[in-house]
Design a protein around this motif. Sequence first.
Motif, short mmCIF file in Angstrom:
data_model
loop_
_atom_site.label_atom_id
_atom_site.label_comp_id
_atom_site.label_asym_id
_atom_site.label_seq_id
_atom_site.Cartn_x
_atom_site.Cartn_y
_atom_site.Cartn_z
N HIS A 16 98.38 25.68 10.72
CA HIS A 16 97.87 24.58 11.95
C HIS A 16 97.26 23.48 11.18
O HIS A 16 97.28 22.24 11.63
CB HIS A 16 96.94 25.59 12.65
N ASN A 48 96.71 19.00 21.24
CA ASN A 48 97.31 20.39 21.54
C ASN A 48 97.55 21.07 20.24
O ASN A 48 97.33 22.17 20.11
CB ASN A 48 98.86 20.10 22.02
N TYR A 49 97.75 20.27 19.15
CA TYR A 49 97.76 20.74 17.59
C TYR A 49 96.20 21.35 17.48
O TYR A 49 96.34 22.45 16.79
CB TYR A 49 98.12 19.89 16.66
N LYS A 104 94.09 22.51 19.61
CA LYS A 104 94.06 24.01 20.32
C LYS A 104 94.49 24.91 19.63
O LYS A 104 94.04 26.04 19.65
CB LYS A 104 94.48 23.31 21.74
N ASP A 105 95.79 24.66 19.30
CA ASP A 105 96.49 25.69 18.58
C ASP A 105 95.70 26.22 17.29
O ASP A 105 95.60 27.42 16.92
CB ASP A 105 97.99 25.50 18.04
N LYS A 118 92.81 28.15 18.28
CA LYS A 118 93.23 29.67 18.68
C LYS A 118 93.61 30.70 17.71
O LYS A 118 93.20 31.55 17.93
CB LYS A 118 94.47 29.32 19.76
#
Length: 591
Positions: free
Chosen positions: A190, A223-224, A226-227, A230
Amino acid sequence: MTLFQVYARALQYLTKNRWRVAAVVVANIILAIITIAEPILFGRIIDAISSKSDVTNVLLLWAGFGVFNTVAFVLVAREADRLAHGRRASLLTEAFGRIISMPLSWHHQRGTSNALHTLLRASESLFGLWLEFMRTHLATAVAILLLIPTAISMDWRLSIVLLILSIFYWIIGVAVMKRTKEGQAAVETHYHQVFSHVSDSISNVSVIHSYNRIEAETSALKNYTKDLLKAQYPVLDWWALAGGLNRTASTVSMGVILVIGTMLVQQGKIRVGDVVAFIGFANLLIGRLDLLRQFATQIFEARAKLEDFFVLEDSVEERAEPTDARDLGDTVRGEVEFRDVSFGFSNTSQGVHDVSFIAQAGETIAIVGPTGAGKTTLINLLQRVYDPQQGKILIDGVDIGTITRKSLRHSIATVFQDAGLLNRSISDNIQLGREGATREDIVRAAEAAAAAEFIETRLNGYDTTVGERGNRLSGGERQRIAIARAILKNAPILVLDEATSALDVETEQRVKAAIDKLRQNRTTFIIAHRLSTIRDANKVIFLEGGRIAEMGTYDQLSRSGGRFTSLLTASGIVIDEDEEGHKLPVPAEHA
């Protein structure tokens, strides 16, 4: 790779400074041993106070140890910091040199931003490991090895508690590493996605502005990230749990030691000073166990970063020049022969197949054909961006596969469609053609490339900074600087990779005049979409499907009625006839 293998390979980078590193490590081990004496002396002080004995000598000795430890720690830590920072700077320079020397095919496959990110992340991880190795790692291991037998010699009953605590720390560490191994690897993936997105967006910022993609690209980055979080949070949760369990265990252990020690003192089996000294030992051991846990965590977190970096380093080593590679020499005439050359890309039919031709020294060879025909691949093979899978390429009768890439490229000057200017001064960009060139050499090259007139109109002249990729200059100005660079290099072989295709007609004529000067007495390969620019070529090679479909002079092919004639017609070049009925090409603008 196991954690030990990762750690061992990381330490190999310190071998260049092995003696300085060894001195720092030995000094830290001595400090760790001296530290063990402090709780013993403190216990003696307590016993002396309890028995109302003279404590002056013991106090002075204890204070002396404290002062010595402080001064020595500062000096050793300073040297360790300097070594780690210096080695990191060297690693960045060395790895950068190796990465940038890799063939373009390697960069295209791996991705430049990926290689850069891998290098930066690994350098920080290696820096941390080197610093802690010199400061604490060996010192911690030695301290633990000495603390346990010393504690047993003081009182075996209290030592059992510390032994159980050590085993508990080890079990927790192993369990958490097993639980988080895949998660930590995912975290690194990521991180690469985040860095790649940022790099890609910034390098194409003009397109992003033009198409109003600012919010969309920012949202995609969000979004990246967030991943990334996560994947990161579960790993952090497990290590936080491990830290909590270890702290709880150490607190309980200290309580048990106090209870057992109190009972033994009350029974008259040990003295109060012994209990105090043992508690000091216990605190030291718990501190060292915490350092050991942090050490394991550090290597564990670094493993994914370093494994990727080690793969990168190994791939660079695999591409190293063979030991028997030789220089092409400085007296290259420029005769180039392609002898049954074939090269194909994986998962595609594109490439070149059974290509054979000879370019005599000083000739101009035009390579034309539809998109995907293999024109650029052919030139890349000449410059050893790729190596032929079959056949040979020879310069002056020498197989280029047997010579060093450096000497090969020393004999080839290339002018690309994208001028490829660095964000430096005009002078610096021209000087890339020949290291050590004087200002007079640079000015003469600029004059020969018809670039001097626009350079001299700039406020700072040759010291004008061109901006990123030359964005402060027009397309024609960029190309003329690139041509000046090639003129300064003065190589016997010249490659023009669609050098004028992005220019307007007026600018193209000026650049073409500079190119015509550059081509004199050089073997020249021209990749061109504008067929009117190759009228003076000695030989035209028409590629189709990676094979030579037609080959001859410009006039011969234009009269043949074949694929080249069709391409001329499609390009707007009118085919006239001479008095004998032979078809002759006339550029559309002159028809």
